[in-house]
Design an enzyme around this catalytic site. Structure first.
Site, PDB file in Angstrom:
ATOM      1  CD  GLU A 123     -10.602  -5.956  -9.720  1.00  0.00           C
ATOM      2  OE1 GLU A 123     -11.296  -5.384 -10.587  1.00  0.00           O
ATOM      3  OE2 GLU A 123     -10.051  -7.045  -9.872  1.00  0.00           O
ATOM      4  CG  ASP A 125      -8.155  -8.376  -7.801  1.00  0.00           C
ATOM      5  OD1 ASP A 125      -9.329  -8.180  -7.483  1.00  0.00           O
ATOM      6  OD2 ASP A 125      -7.646  -7.950  -8.862  1.00  0.00           O
ATOM      7  CD  GLU A 127      -7.658 -12.530  -9.582  1.00  0.00           C
ATOM      8  OE1 GLU A 127      -8.651 -12.215 -10.249  1.00  0.00           O
ATOM      9  OE2 GLU A 127      -6.494 -12.360  -9.987  1.00  0.00           O
TER      10      GLU A 127
END
Ligand SMILES: *[C@@H]1O[C@H](CO)[C@@H](O)[C@H](O)[C@H]1NC(C)=O
Ligand SMILES: *[C@@H]1O[C@H](CO)[C@@H](O)[C@H](O)[C@H]1NC(C)=O
Ligand SMILES: *[C@@H]1O[C@H](CO)[C@@H](O)[C@H](O)[C@H]1NC(C)=O
Length: 318
Positions: A123, A125, A127
């Protein structure tokens, strides 16, 4: 004894300090100029490249699908996902965040393969974490490789602009050399594919996701400010989708982007130019600028969480 003049000087310098810090908050600082990588790739429209993931009733496509808005209301968040998975590439979206009170709201633009590899997923990210004051959204970045979710490699930044006033580009370089997070083409974080990161480096095809959701539990001040739906619905808009990756449809055995002239050897890295394999001097300077002024958390400085820091923290200045 403090003389009247000294007192006056003290008061004056105090006032000018406040004035300077107020003007710094209100004038957008000018970031260093770096290569406009986002100008090098064609823009995609939603249909064909992406599909609704959840909360379909809260997803709106406009301008012939070149712009998409995701809404969070009391009933649901929403999200979309790329139709293909990609192994390495350059991935970008321009995002405009919800206005006004947004504590507890999370807008994410990320890559993951948790559906295909639930036990050892990768993953990367972006955010964006809402705030009770409209301009103070925070950007959190994170990387997991091969299911390394026991170690959160978070870094958090304030932004040098109001992310609710206009669209800004959030981009990722992911290749065999490094992962680079860029905001408006300015690198904010580099994760090298070093020996120390070898296990935790994302190295399986990932899909691209964008979501808006209720992060009341943790997103703002560690969960002290939950989403307040009185200020909703919360709408994040997306456009300028750039996807220059090696598409790997996971139902097929191998990716279709074999590099020619390499005696049939698979090259899984479509972004191989000098500009993508290492940061230029300008990009290094730009990254220093962001990190020195706007980074307010790095896992590599968090000794209360990691009495023994993860090994990559010793390499370079993470
Ligand atoms: C949408 O696409 C159609 C067909 O390609 C075109 O005729 C139309 O002008 C486009 N509309 C907008 C708003 O871009
Ligand atoms: C992958 O390929 C299969 C067979 O060609 C096709 O049915 C499927 O829709 C493809 N999946 C994606 C995500 O493109
Ligand atoms: C990544 O590697 C390059 C080349 O060795 C180095 O210049 C850079 O400082 C490293 N970056 C980080 C964040 O360690």
């Amino acid at each position: 004894m403090v003389t009247l003049t000294q007192r006056l000087l003290f008061v004056l310098s105090f006032i000018s300090c406040i004035a300077i810090s107020m003007s710094m908050r209100h004038n957008t600082p000018i970031p260093p100029t770096t290569a406009r990588l986002t100008d090098r790739f064609p823009r995609l429209v939603f249909d064909g490249a992406f599909s609704d993931l959840f909360g379909g009733q809260n997803i709106k496509k406009t301008s012939n699908g070149s712009q998409v808005s995701l809404m969070l209301d009391k009933t649901s968040g929403s999200g979309f996902k790329s139709n293909d998975a990609y192994y390495y590439g350059f991935f970008s979206a321009a995002i405009k965040l919800p206005m006004d009170y947004s504590a507890g709201v999370v807008v994410a633009f990320y890559m993951s393969n948790s559906e295909a590899y639930p036990k050892n997923h990768d993953e990367i990210d972006f955010e964006l974490l809402g705030h009770e004051k409209r301009k103070e959204w925070a950007l959190q970045t994170n990387v997991y490789g091969d299911g390394s979710t026991g170690i959160g490699r978070e870094e958090k930044f304030f932004l040098w602009f109001d992310p609710t006033a206009d669209f800004h580009e959030y981009s990722l370089i992911w290749n065999q050399h490094h992962i680079v997070f860029l905001v408006d083409n300015l690198p904010v974080r580099e994760v090298n594919h070093s020996v120390a990161m070898a296990r935790a480096y994302p190295s399986k095809p990932m899909s691209i996701y964008s979501t808006i959701w209720d992060g009341s539990q943790w997103a703002t001040h560690g969960g002290k400010k939950p989403v307040n739906y009185k200020f909703g619905p919360f709408v994040a808009s997306f456009k300028n989708f750039l996807v220059a990756g090696c598409a790997w449809n996971q139902t097929k055995a191998a990716p279709s982007c074999t590099r020619s002239g390499q005696s049939g050897r698979l090259a899984l890295d479509p972004i191989e130019g000098d500009e993508f394999v290492k940061l230029s001097a300008d990009q290094q300077r730009g990254m220093e600028w962001v990190r020195s002024k706007f980074m307010f958390y790095s896992y590599c400085n968090d000794l209360s969480r990691f009495p023994v820091l993860p090994p990559e923290c010793k390499e370079g200045k993470q």
